[in-house]
Design a protein around this motif. Structure first.
Motif, PDB file in Angstrom:
ATOM      1  N   TYR A  25       0.856  -1.194   0.000  1.00  0.00           N
ATOM      2  CA  TYR A  25       0.000   0.000   0.000  1.00  0.00           C
ATOM      3  C   TYR A  25       0.883   1.232   0.000  1.00  0.00           C
ATOM      4  O   TYR A  25       1.736   1.375   0.863  1.00  0.00           O
ATOM      5  N   ILE A  27       0.965   4.782   0.853  1.00  0.00           N
ATOM      6  CA  ILE A  27       0.213   5.838   1.531  1.00  0.00           C
ATOM      7  C   ILE A  27       1.185   6.940   1.928  1.00  0.00           C
ATOM      8  O   ILE A  27       2.402   6.787   1.781  1.00  0.00           O
ATOM      9  N   VAL A  32       3.365   0.396   2.869  1.00  0.00           N
ATOM     10  CA  VAL A  32       2.985  -0.686   3.779  1.00  0.00           C
ATOM     11  C   VAL A  32       3.165  -2.006   3.044  1.00  0.00           C
ATOM     12  O   VAL A  32       2.465  -2.280   2.064  1.00  0.00           O
ATOM     13  N   ALA A  34       2.109  -5.039   2.925  1.00  0.00           N
ATOM     14  CA  ALA A  34       1.027  -5.824   3.507  1.00  0.00           C
ATOM     15  C   ALA A  34       1.157  -7.304   3.163  1.00  0.00           C
ATOM     16  O   ALA A  34       0.884  -8.166   3.987  1.00  0.00           O
ATOM     17  N   GLU A  53      -2.728 -13.100  12.988  1.00  0.00           N
ATOM     18  CA  GLU A  53      -3.274 -11.947  13.697  1.00  0.00           C
ATOM     19  C   GLU A  53      -3.919 -10.972  12.717  1.00  0.00           C
ATOM     20  O   GLU A  53      -3.554 -10.939  11.545  1.00  0.00           O
ATOM     21  N   SER A  54      -4.798 -10.112  13.197  1.00  0.00           N
ATOM     22  CA  SER A  54      -5.379  -9.157  12.252  1.00  0.00           C
ATOM     23  C   SER A  54      -4.306  -8.148  11.845  1.00  0.00           C
ATOM     24  O   SER A  54      -3.442  -7.786  12.634  1.00  0.00           O
ATOM     25  N   GLY A  55      -4.358  -7.760  10.599  1.00  0.00           N
ATOM     26  CA  GLY A  55      -3.347  -6.848  10.076  1.00  0.00           C
ATOM     27  C   GLY A  55      -2.154  -7.549   9.461  1.00  0.00           C
ATOM     28  O   GLY A  55      -1.194  -6.894   9.069  1.00  0.00           O
ATOM     29  N   CYS A  56      -2.210  -8.874   9.319  1.00  0.00           N
ATOM     30  CA  CYS A  56      -1.041  -9.563   8.778  1.00  0.00           C
ATOM     31  C   CYS A  56      -1.143  -9.725   7.265  1.00  0.00           C
ATOM     32  O   CYS A  56      -0.248 -10.278   6.640  1.00  0.00           O
ATOM     33  N   GLY A  57      -2.230  -9.271   6.661  1.00  0.00           N
ATOM     34  CA  GLY A  57      -2.294  -9.274   5.204  1.00  0.00           C
ATOM     35  C   GLY A  57      -3.220 -10.311   4.601  1.00  0.00           C
ATOM     36  O   GLY A  57      -3.164 -10.551   3.407  1.00  0.00           O
ATOM     37  N   LYS A  58      -4.120 -10.896   5.386  1.00  0.00           N
ATOM     38  CA  LYS A  58      -4.999 -11.935   4.858  1.00  0.00           C
ATOM     39  C   LYS A  58      -6.011 -11.355   3.873  1.00  0.00           C
ATOM     40  O   LYS A  58      -6.136 -11.832   2.747  1.00  0.00           O
ATOM     41  N   THR A  59      -6.695 -10.311   4.329  1.00  0.00           N
ATOM     42  CA  THR A  59      -7.702  -9.710   3.449  1.00  0.00           C
ATOM     43  C   THR A  59      -7.050  -9.153   2.188  1.00  0.00           C
ATOM     44  O   THR A  59      -7.594  -9.268   1.087  1.00  0.00           O
ATOM     45  N   THR A  60      -5.864  -8.568   2.361  1.00  0.00           N
ATOM     46  CA  THR A  60      -5.160  -8.028   1.204  1.00  0.00           C
ATOM     47  C   THR A  60      -4.905  -9.130   0.182  1.00  0.00           C
ATOM     48  O   THR A  60      -5.120  -8.935  -1.023  1.00  0.00           O
ATOM     49  N   PRO A  70      -8.158  -1.375  -2.827  1.00  0.00           N
ATOM     50  CA  PRO A  70      -8.312   0.075  -2.940  1.00  0.00           C
ATOM     51  C   PRO A  70      -7.145   0.651  -3.736  1.00  0.00           C
ATOM     52  O   PRO A  70      -6.147  -0.032  -3.938  1.00  0.00           O
ATOM     53  N   GLU A  72      -4.721   2.593  -3.279  1.00  0.00           N
ATOM     54  CA  GLU A  72      -3.358   2.655  -2.754  1.00  0.00           C
ATOM     55  C   GLU A  72      -2.659   1.303  -2.889  1.00  0.00           C
ATOM     56  O   GLU A  72      -1.441   1.229  -2.852  1.00  0.00           O
ATOM     57  N   LEU A 286       4.454  -2.509   9.470  1.00  0.00           N
ATOM     58  CA  LEU A 286       4.687  -3.053   8.125  1.00  0.00           C
ATOM     59  C   LEU A 286       5.325  -2.022   7.191  1.00  0.00           C
ATOM     60  O   LEU A 286       5.729  -2.348   6.085  1.00  0.00           O
TER      61      LEU A 286
HETATM   62  N1  LIG Z   1      -6.272   0.775   2.229  1.00  0.00           N
HETATM   63  C1  LIG Z   1      -5.175   0.592   2.971  1.00  0.00           C
HETATM   64  N2  LIG Z   1      -4.231   1.556   3.050  1.00  0.00           N
HETATM   65  C2  LIG Z   1      -3.132   1.374   3.775  1.00  0.00           C
HETATM   66  N3  LIG Z   1      -2.857   0.301   4.477  1.00  0.00           N
HETATM   67  C3  LIG Z   1      -3.744  -0.711   4.463  1.00  0.00           C
HETATM   68  C4  LIG Z   1      -4.945  -0.608   3.706  1.00  0.00           C
HETATM   69  N4  LIG Z   1      -5.650  -1.743   3.866  1.00  0.00           N
HETATM   70  C5  LIG Z   1      -4.907  -2.517   4.687  1.00  0.00           C
HETATM   71  N5  LIG Z   1      -3.756  -1.898   5.045  1.00  0.00           N
HETATM   72  C6  LIG Z   1      -2.693  -2.413   5.900  1.00  0.00           C
HETATM   73  O1  LIG Z   1      -2.238  -3.622   5.364  1.00  0.00           O
HETATM   74  C7  LIG Z   1      -2.014  -4.569   6.374  1.00  0.00           C
HETATM   75  C8  LIG Z   1      -2.792  -5.819   6.103  1.00  0.00           C
HETATM   76  O2  LIG Z   1      -4.189  -5.567   6.188  1.00  0.00           O
HETATM   77  P1  LIG Z   1      -5.287  -6.674   5.978  1.00  0.00           P
HETATM   78  O3  LIG Z   1      -4.965  -7.396   4.729  1.00  0.00           O
HETATM   79  O4  LIG Z   1      -6.603  -6.032   6.063  1.00  0.00           O
HETATM   80  O5  LIG Z   1      -5.052  -7.615   7.224  1.00  0.00           O
HETATM   81  P2  LIG Z   1      -5.959  -8.773   7.815  1.00  0.00           P
HETATM   82  O6  LIG Z   1      -7.055  -9.065   6.878  1.00  0.00           O
HETATM   83  O7  LIG Z   1      -5.003  -9.906   7.975  1.00  0.00           O
HETATM   84  O8  LIG Z   1      -6.439  -8.317   9.127  1.00  0.00           O
HETATM   85  C9  LIG Z   1      -2.386  -3.908   7.685  1.00  0.00           C
HETATM   86  O9  LIG Z   1      -1.201  -3.481   8.318  1.00  0.00           O
HETATM   87  C10 LIG Z   1      -3.209  -2.739   7.274  1.00  0.00           C
HETATM   88  O10 LIG Z   1      -2.967  -1.670   8.141  1.00  0.00           O
END
Ligand SMILES: Nc1ncnc2c1ncn2[C@@H]1O[C@H](COP(=O)(O)OP(=O)(O)O)[C@@H](O)[C@H]1O
Ligand SMILES: [Mg+2]
Lengths: 329, 907
Positions: A25, A27, A32, A34, A53-60, A70, A72, A286
């Motif tokens: 990402y 920003i 980041v 991710a 853990e949340s924030g480790c990049g799963k959703t990404t 998104p 970014e 990150l």
């Molecule tokens: N739109 C975004 N802009 C900047 N950073 C992002 C954005 N979306 C997610 N992140 C960052 O990317 C990392 C991974 O996010 P995410 O994939 O949502 O994690 P998870 O699903 O594992 O909780 C996190 O550190 C989050 O802060």
């Protein structure tokens, strides 16, 4: 429309093969990292869990596969192969055609994933009509059948989302993800926002799907009990990297990475009356990750090598671990 | 809630609104000095018989409450009284004009809504891209143009100038007979209507575009939009099939609420076009102080707006299935409201009084505050104790070591409290006189003379003098500045970050530059204006603009040309992807530019021997020096010579840009004085009907406009924040009451109310500030309430409550702090609105005639027949100034909103 890809998976090939995927990402505070160089495969008919853990990049990771990041979020490298195509190289039109047909997704936050001004059935019919050349009536039949198969009465199909409970919405979301029979479905935290009873219903639904269909599922969750109940294989991520991957039995019985061990130990269990452990410290920043192994600042077993070198993900008989000391600890 | 219940509720609400409007109407015209009977008797236009009839119809010889009931009865049966000016029943006059107004307003609104939604849609969908920037810029410009000025501009250009449209006033060409020729009549009417329609459409379209953009941005950040994309929908379908149906729901409500704004636009258009509608009627009513006419016009317009709103509500219910199809499940139950509190009651009382009883209300508030002080005396003592306890030596030493800014804030706060207490004592005891606080309040706001005039018939005791020196406005000003500096210092990092992001947006940068220009004009006006703006006969009457002296013309044109060239080359360079220029270069360059301009002003001040401006330019120079120094310091750390090479072309261009801007400033500054100023003088923008120099007036006028805008905004911010805070925090009945009240103020065309109230109170700057401040707070209240609702659910608020934080403590310490950023962004937008209102009120002849302001300049020009005589120099310059200033202010507000608004942050 001439499509440059096919959503049919040739026999013997995995449903999805991710190679060296990097998603950053960009920003204003920096970059980041991710998702940072991950490889994994999801076999045909396989249920794979992705946890951490949340924030480790799963959703990404999941959003990258459908190219719905998104603005970014930038894919910095790597491939994601479905059939014979690298879906990350698909053009805009092809990608639109590929979405939902090739991979569909059940989103995090069931409450708001359905459009509040359209009837549920219409949303399903729309999804079919976008991709398939059939009459509205046929599409309705398919949708109704699916609605029934996820355990909701047909009479509720004409409801608007606000008329439904959270569990019903989530089940309809699953039905929506199945309307085109995609080879792979990604479920992002499908149970997190729901209460325990409904969680059980949803998991039950997944297990039925496994028995009745040839569906492959990538299920993202930080709830280890979900993994244990539904998955064949589990991937553990930490700070944008895969730290361990193993068949579910092995992972729970002989976790090799210190992080996985902590993760399992930190999870409360009703059956075993054990102490809950916390993982001390916070996940790393990150933008500016630590040098060496990402986990070393929180690891009890870290040695000097861990602080300077990045441990490779070594495969030993289907059990992949990224730790220098996997055999020592 | 079932649909039927909702509808019934809305209809009930509309009825209440109309009732309140009637009450306001009744009250406004009873503020008039003297009783209505003598007032009638003094009016030479009415015959004895007519007067007697009126006295009987409105029961003017009866007690007030009976009058009110009679008034209600009369108005609800459309017996609207007798016009002083027309000497006829108001009802039929109004009805006839109302029809014409609707002919003007309905087609224009429909077209404007259509185009506005289209622009807003494209802007939101391409957020951050050039198309968005263009759309937003266009919307903000049209939003910033005072409608009456646009109308004047169009008439002068297209009717008188190009002759495309008839220049005759009214709906048809006077003197032509169209009997038996319906097509000729229609054609004639159309040709007369085309221009007013166009003007009105342009004038209101911007606000519709902005509304759509905001609503759609909200929707686009929702989860279901991700689902839509993942389903494989094309972008067009995502927008049209998934996003728009959702966005239309808020859009219809807000557009309906904005109808009052459209009405205000229509009124101005009518006046300028002499179009026989209600607006023209009101203009005449104001001119002749025909109160019955104004009273009735206000009532009828409001009724129309309320009905239109009701219709919009029905559309809204139809669009939103959540209301159309009642829910079976409600997920999560409503939180019980907070227990009732004295504060809430007082706030409601204050707001109700302030709004309904306008001026009278303010004096009634004081007893309420005293009551509050008595009821809550223990809390207050405790509060003061805590405040003063913070000043213990040990604390101070600690603070000095660790948080110096904190000390500044504390001392400023104490000084302010002492000052305010002194002010209240003076006001309450009436030591000086009832008018005293108005004068001091005025002086405090920078109005009128300082010290305020001693009133002749009052004795000043030592006590009074001592108190009044503690209550000295300057003390309060110093304390406020101290507190602001302390807060800024204390939060430097976060603020710096926000400011950095703000200034890096194109819109923030452009807006700041424009606002800075006007700030410069305010400060340096005296050395820029070549003549005393109030001096008569500095030139001939209606003298056309003199040509610019050659030397300065050359400077300005070279400056503009090279600045443009530099801009174009810069854009081209930007296309080629290069690493961005390091921040410190930008810092040093902007510092350099500011220093350069400060130098120019300094030299000018020296040559004109103006010490005040010399001091100002020195101060600005010092600030610029600090900026440059900071740039240089941060440069040392991360600059490499090899970087210089890749940036060199752009740095050179930037240098060219800085020099060109300097040239332009210098040229404009020197031009008015380059030629001898003796009669008939050198008038860059000509002279007005009294031979005053228009250029000087235009420069000096910014002061009044800014003053009224800022003070009125301050007032409306305080009311709005208070209402929003209390409504959101307490919830329950208080919330619904306050919000319904706010809605009513949304619906009533506030500009119209301002015009009428100002007409009744008589033209003065205090009136302007009061009426604008009193009727501009509703959007603030809504925004604050919305924010408070989300914040109060957060866990930390509950924790503060658990450890014993009282309601007021939580609201002021935690909730207010959290809503502050949004309030700041909203403040800026309200400022734009307040300035616009000021200009329009001035144009209706309600400004202080002795003070120079842009609106008054336009008023005088309009009345002097500037349009038909083509005195373009009297019309164009002030209007362009208004548009520029408003554009700058609203750009700053929008850029700020983009950054601080949590709804806009995602995606
Ligand atoms: N739109 C975004 N802009 C900047 N950073 C992002 C954005 N979306 C997610 N992140 C960052 O990317 C990392 C991974 O996010 P995410 O994939 O949502 O994690 P998870 O699903 O594992 O909780 C996190 O550190 C989050 O802060
Ligand atoms: Mg996630």
């Amino acid at each position: 429309m001439t499509e440059t890809f096919s959503t049919e998976i040739p026999a013997g090939q995995p449903a999805l093969k991710v190679i060296g995927l990097k998603v950053y990402y960009h920003i204003s505070q920096g970059i980041v990292k991710a998702v940072d160089d991950i490889d994994f495969t999801v076999g045909c008919g396989e249920f794979v869990g992705l946890s951490g853990e949340s924030g480790c990049g799963k959703t990404t990771t999941a959003m990258t596969l459908l190219q719905i990041l998104p603005k970014e979020g930038v894919v910095e490298g790597g491939q994601a192969i479905v059939g014979n195509t690298d879906i990350l190289t698909l053009g805009k039109k092809d990608m639109e055609a590929f979405r939902w047909k090739g991979i569909s997704m059940v989103f995090q936050g069931a409450m708001n994933s359905l459009n509040p001004v359209h009837r549920v059935i219409d949303q399903m019919v729309d999804a079919i009509l976008i991709h398939e050349d059939m009459s509205k009536k046929e599409a309705r039949e398919i949708a109704l059948e699916l609605i029934e198969s996820v355990g909701i009465e047909k009479s509720r199909a004409r409801a608007y989302p606000h008329e439904l409970s959270g569990g019903m919405k989530q089940r309809l979301m699953i039905a929506l993800s199945l309307v085109l029979h995609p080879p792979l479905v990604i479920a992002d935290e499908p149970t997190t926002a729901l209460d325990v009873m409904i969680q059980a219903q949803i998991l039950d639904l997944f297990n039925q799907l496994r028995e009745k269909t040839s569906l492959s599922l990538l299920i993202i969750t930080h709830d280890l009990s979900v993994l244990a109940e539904t998955c064949d294989k589990v991937i553990i991520m930490y700070a944008g990297k895969i730290v361990e991957e193993a068949p579910v039995q092995i992972l729970f019985n002989e976790p090799a990475h210190p992080y996985t061990r902590k993760l399992i130990a930190s999870f409360p269990s009703i059956l075993a009356d054990k102490e809950i452990e916390f993982i001390p410290g916070n996940p790393p920043d990150l933008i500016d990750p630590p040098i060496g192994c990402n986990f070393h600042p929180r690891c009890d077993y870290a040695i000097d090598k861990c602080r300077t070198e990045d441990p490779p993900l070594v495969d030993e008989g289907g059990h992949r671990v990224a730790c220098f000391r996997r055999h020592e600890i | 809630m079932a649909l039927r219940d909702v509808l019934i509720k809305r209809i009930a609400q509309a009825i209440v609104t109309i009732f309140i409007v009637l009450a306001i109407d009744f009250v406004i015209f009873h503020i008039l000095p003297g009783d209505p009977m003598t007032f009638l008797a003094r009016n030479p236009n009415l015959s004895e018989v007519a007067q007697a009839r009126l006295v009987e119809q409105f029961g003017l010889d009866k007690p007030l409450w009976q009058q009110f009931i009679l008034f209600l009865g009369n108005f609800l049966t459309l017996q609207l009284g007798m016009s002083f000016h027309f000497r006829a029943d108001v009802g039929p006059i109004i009805m006839e004009h109302l029809g014409n107004t609707l002919i003007l307003i309905i087609p224009a609104s429909l077209v404007a809504i259509f185009i506005g939604i289209w622009i807003g849609k494209n802007s939101a969908w391409r957020r951050g891209k050039p198309a968005d920037f263009l759309g937003l810029l266009f919307s903000l410009i049209t939003y910033s143009i005072p409608v009456f000025w646009l109308a004047m501009f169009f008439i002068m250009t297209f009717a008188f100038g190009l002759g495309w449209f008839p220049g005759t006033p009214g709906l048809t060409t006077p003197g032509m007979d169209f009997t038996g020729d319906p097509f000729g009549l229609a054609a004639d009417m159309l040709s007369h209507l085309m221009l007013p329609w166009t003007v009105l459409t342009i004038a209101i379209l911007g606000s519709f575009a902005l509304i759509t953009r905001n609503a759609l941005l909200d929707v686009l950040s929702e989860d279901y939009m991700v689902t839509a994309k993942a389903k494989g929908r094309t972008e067009k379908e995502q927008l049209n099939k998934e996003a728009m149906p959702n966005a239309m729901i808020p859009i219809t409500t807000v557009i309906a609420l904005q109808l009052g704004f459209s009405v205000a636009g229509a009124l101005q258009t009518e006046v300028v076009f002499s179009y026989p509608g209600i607006g023209n009627l009101i203009w005449e009513g104001v001119y002749y102080r025909d109160y019955p006419l104004l009273q009735a016009a206000f009532f009828m317009i409001t009724v129309v707006v309320v009905i239109a709103n009701l219709l919009a509500d029905f559309i809204y219910f139809y669009l939103d299935p959540r209301i159309r199809v009642g829910a079976e499940f409600t997920i999560g139950d409503e939180k019980p409201p907070r227990p009732f509190s004295h504060y809430a009651v007082v706030v409601i009382a204050i707001v109700a009084l302030l709004s309904t009883w306008a001026v009278i209300g303010i004096t009634t508030v004081i007893p309420l505050i005293i009551l509050l002080l008595i009821v809550k005396r223990k809390d207050i003592v405790q509060f003061l104790g805590r405040r003063l306890g913070a000043l213990k030596p040990a604390n101070l030493i600690y603070a000095w070591r660790n948080k110096r800014s904190q000390i500044l804030i504390q001392f400023s706060a104490v000084a302010l409290v002492v000052n305010l207490i002194a002010v209240s004592i003076i006001a309450v005891t009436g030591i000086l006189s009832p008018d005293w606080w108005l004068y001091w309040g005025g002086a405090f706001a920078g109005l009128g003379s300082f010290p305020p005039p001693l009133l002749p018939d009052v004795e000043y005791s030592t006590m009074a003098l001592a108190l009044s020196s503690i209550a000295h406005p300057s003390l309060a000003q110093i304390a406020i500045v101290g507190a602001v500096i302390g807060i800024l210092l204390g939060r430097r990092k976060g603020l710096g970050d926000t400011f950095g992001r703000f200034i890096r947006t194109r819109m923030g940068m452009a807006g700041t530059a424009i606002v800075a220009m006007f700030a410069g004009m305010t400060i340096f006006g005296d050395i820029v204006a070549p003549y005393d703006p109030e001096a008569f006969f500095t030139g001939l009457l209606y003298q056309a603009p003199s040509s610019m002296p050659e030397m300065q013309l050359l400077m300005v044109s070279i400056g503009i040309a090279s600045a443009l060239g530099a801009g174009i080359v810069w854009l081209i360079l930007d296309r080629i992807k290069r690493p961005p220029i390091p921040r410190f270069f930008v810092t040093i360059y902007s510092g350099g530019l500011i220093l350069f301009i400060a130098g120019i002003f300094g030299v000018q001040s020296l040559s004109l021997e103006n010490t005040t401006t010399l001091v100002f330019s020195a101060a600005i120079g010092v600030i610029a020096g600090i900026i440059i120094l900071r740039g240089l310091l941060s440069a040392k750390r991360n600059f490499f010579i090899q970087d210089l090479k890749s940036h060199l072309p752009r740095l050179v261009i930037a240098l060219v840009g800085v020099v060109s801007i300097g040239l332009i400033v210098l040229g404009i500054l020197q031009a008015p004085r380059a030629v001898p100023l003796d009669f008939p003088g050198n008038h860059l923008i000509g002279t007005d009907q009294l031979g005053r120099d228009v250029f000087s007036q235009m420069i000096i006028a910014v002061r009044i406009t800014l003053l009224v805008g800022i003070v009125a905004t301050g007032m409306s911010m305080i009311i709005g924040t208070l209402v929003g805070l209390v409504a959101g925090y307490y919830g329950g009945i208080i919330d619904s009451f306050l919000m319904r009240f706010t809605d009513i103020f949304f619906v009533i065309p506030s500009l119209l109310l301002m015009i009428i109230l100002a007409a009744v109170l008589g033209p003065s700057i205090v009136t302007l500030i009061l009426v604008i401040g009193l009727f501009s707070w509703s959007s603030t209240a809504r925004i604050v309430r919305g924010q408070v609702l989300t914040i109060k659910e957060r866990a930390y608020i509950e924790r503060v409550r658990a450890v014993g934080g009282g309601n007021v403590y939580i609201m002021s310490k935690h909730v207010l702090a959290a809503v502050a950023p949004l309030v700041v962004a909203n403040t800026i937008l309200v400022t734009a609105w307040a300035i616009l209102s000021e200009v329009v009120l001035d144009f209706f002849g309600l400004g202080d005639p002795s003070m120079i302001s842009w609106g008054t300049m336009l008023y005088l020009a309009f009345n002097a027949g500037a349009m038909s005589n083509n005195f373009f120099w009297l019309v164009f310059p002030p209007g362009i100034m208004v548009v520029l200033l408003l554009l700058g202010v609203s750009m700053v507000g929008y850029a700020m909103d983009e950054i601080v608004n949590p709804k806009l942050r995602r995606r």
